[in-house]
Scaffold this motif. Sequence first.
Motif, PDB file in Angstrom:
ATOM      1  N   UNK A 305       0.834  -1.194   0.000  1.00 26.13           N
ATOM      2  CA  UNK A 305       0.000   0.000   0.000  1.00 26.13           C
ATOM      3  C   UNK A 305       0.869   1.244   0.000  1.00 26.13           C
ATOM      4  N   UNK A 306       0.387   2.289  -0.673  1.00 25.13           N
ATOM      5  CA  UNK A 306       1.131   3.547  -0.767  1.00 25.13           C
ATOM      6  C   UNK A 306       0.309   4.682  -0.185  1.00 25.13           C
ATOM      7  N   UNK A 307       0.978   5.520   0.597  1.00 28.51           N
ATOM      8  CA  UNK A 307       0.392   6.761   1.115  1.00 28.51           C
ATOM      9  C   UNK A 307       1.233   7.924   0.588  1.00 28.51           C
ATOM     10  N   UNK A 308       0.598   9.052   0.286  1.00 33.67           N
ATOM     11  CA  UNK A 308       1.324  10.206  -0.253  1.00 33.67           C
ATOM     12  C   UNK A 308       0.685  11.508   0.211  1.00 33.67           C
ATOM     13  N   UNK A 309       1.512  12.551   0.272  1.00 36.77           N
ATOM     14  CA  UNK A 309       1.021  13.871   0.691  1.00 36.77           C
ATOM     15  C   UNK A 309       1.788  14.939  -0.063  1.00 36.77           C
ATOM     16  N   UNK A 310       1.058  15.990  -0.454  1.00 34.28           N
ATOM     17  CA  UNK A 310       1.668  17.174  -1.063  1.00 34.28           C
ATOM     18  C   UNK A 310       1.521  18.339  -0.069  1.00 34.28           C
ATOM     19  N   UNK A 311       2.600  19.087   0.077  1.00 30.46           N
ATOM     20  CA  UNK A 311       2.621  20.228   0.983  1.00 30.46           C
ATOM     21  C   UNK A 311       3.059  21.465   0.220  1.00 30.46           C
ATOM     22  N   UNK A 312       2.414  22.576   0.500  1.00 24.48           N
ATOM     23  CA  UNK A 312       2.798  23.865  -0.105  1.00 24.48           C
ATOM     24  C   UNK A 312       3.080  24.843   1.022  1.00 24.48           C
ATOM     25  N   UNK A 313       4.330  25.317   1.116  1.00 21.22           N
ATOM     26  CA  UNK A 313       4.740  26.267   2.149  1.00 21.22           C
ATOM     27  C   UNK A 313       5.651  27.300   1.495  1.00 21.22           C
ATOM     28  N   UNK A 314       5.115  28.488   1.267  1.00 20.31           N
ATOM     29  CA  UNK A 314       5.918  29.512   0.610  1.00 20.31           C
ATOM     30  C   UNK A 314       6.277  29.085  -0.795  1.00 20.31           C
ATOM     31  N   UNK A 315       7.575  29.169  -1.109  1.00 22.03           N
ATOM     32  CA  UNK A 315       8.034  28.837  -2.468  1.00 22.03           C
ATOM     33  C   UNK A 315       8.423  27.375  -2.624  1.00 22.03           C
ATOM     34  N   UNK A 316       8.055  26.523  -1.662  1.00 24.08           N
ATOM     35  CA  UNK A 316       8.445  25.100  -1.690  1.00 24.08           C
ATOM     36  C   UNK A 316       7.214  24.217  -1.833  1.00 24.08           C
TER      37      UNK A 316
END
Length: 345
Positions: A305-316
């Motif tokens: 099984x795969x878990x994933x997350x995208x994060x947006x913080x400022x320019x990253x």
Amino acid sequence: MTHQAEETDHSTSHPAPAEGGPTPGVPRSDEPQPGTSASAAAREPVPAPAVPTDEPELGPDSAAVPPGAPTAVPDATAALPESTPPPAPRPLTSRRLLRAGLRWTAAVVVFAALGAGTAYGIAGMERTDVPGLGTVSDGRWVYPTLTKPPLPKGRPGPLAEGNKSGTHYADLRRLVLPAPQQATADPALRGTDGWLPTKDLLTEYAQKSDREELAQRFTEYGLRHIAARGWTTADGTHTRVYLLQFDTAAVVDELIGQIAPYGGPGYQLRGAAESVSDDGFPAKAQIEDVTRVVYTESKPYGTEQTRQAYLAAGDVLALVVQDRKGSAHAVPFQQTVTLQSQLLA
């Protein structure tokens, strides 16, 4: 005869004995009588002279009194002058009991102090620090102490009000979450001088067309560089963390909307064709001013099984991926995503 009587009178005209001495009128058992030698007196008992009928006679025990000791006579002290008797000595048993009591009291005080200190120490400890009282682990990993790298002098943080572009002025390579304790590092993600080529990141995506499209998007949006780190823990969980830095926060906000829409990812990862939004991620783990979009692979998900997350913080823009044979545990995934969000905030 007259001379002998005078000697007898002279011998009986002694002053009154001191306290505790022989009583007047009663000869000592060790005193020789007239006409008798000292040796004979010692060998043969001398009958006591007559005494008034109201006084008891000496018993046979008087002959057993050692020489030189006064003979005890009932009511003999009545004839002595009145005097204040000395205070009776304290019984030896009482003194011993007193000393024993003092020792026990001191011991009780010492143990009470030690007990209070121990109780205070235990009260100040975490439950998991006390032997025998540790709670069962919930699956969280042990990470080293996290410390943000220092900012260049005069530069604000990425989420500060004065930083309109949301730029991370700190070294991006030092903002990647470190591996937890007893994890094996993934050398493939070290890159060159800590910077990972874009093509290595694109290998995470399943479709060739997706990889080509993403490469084009990254170029158009001005991708500057990628810092990454990966590791595998003892339970077989494989973790990868990627930090993509762009020119401004506005670019990242637009890009995350295309790559990570709500409901499911815009580009599927390898081995995770059927990923959906992870609604079980705790809301209280949300870091302020950090956008978070989380997915999990739905059943049936095959061998892993795969878990994933995208994060947006400022320019990253960050991507966190975890997969594991069987099922990927939720707790270490949530912990990893939250800690990486804190480093970027």
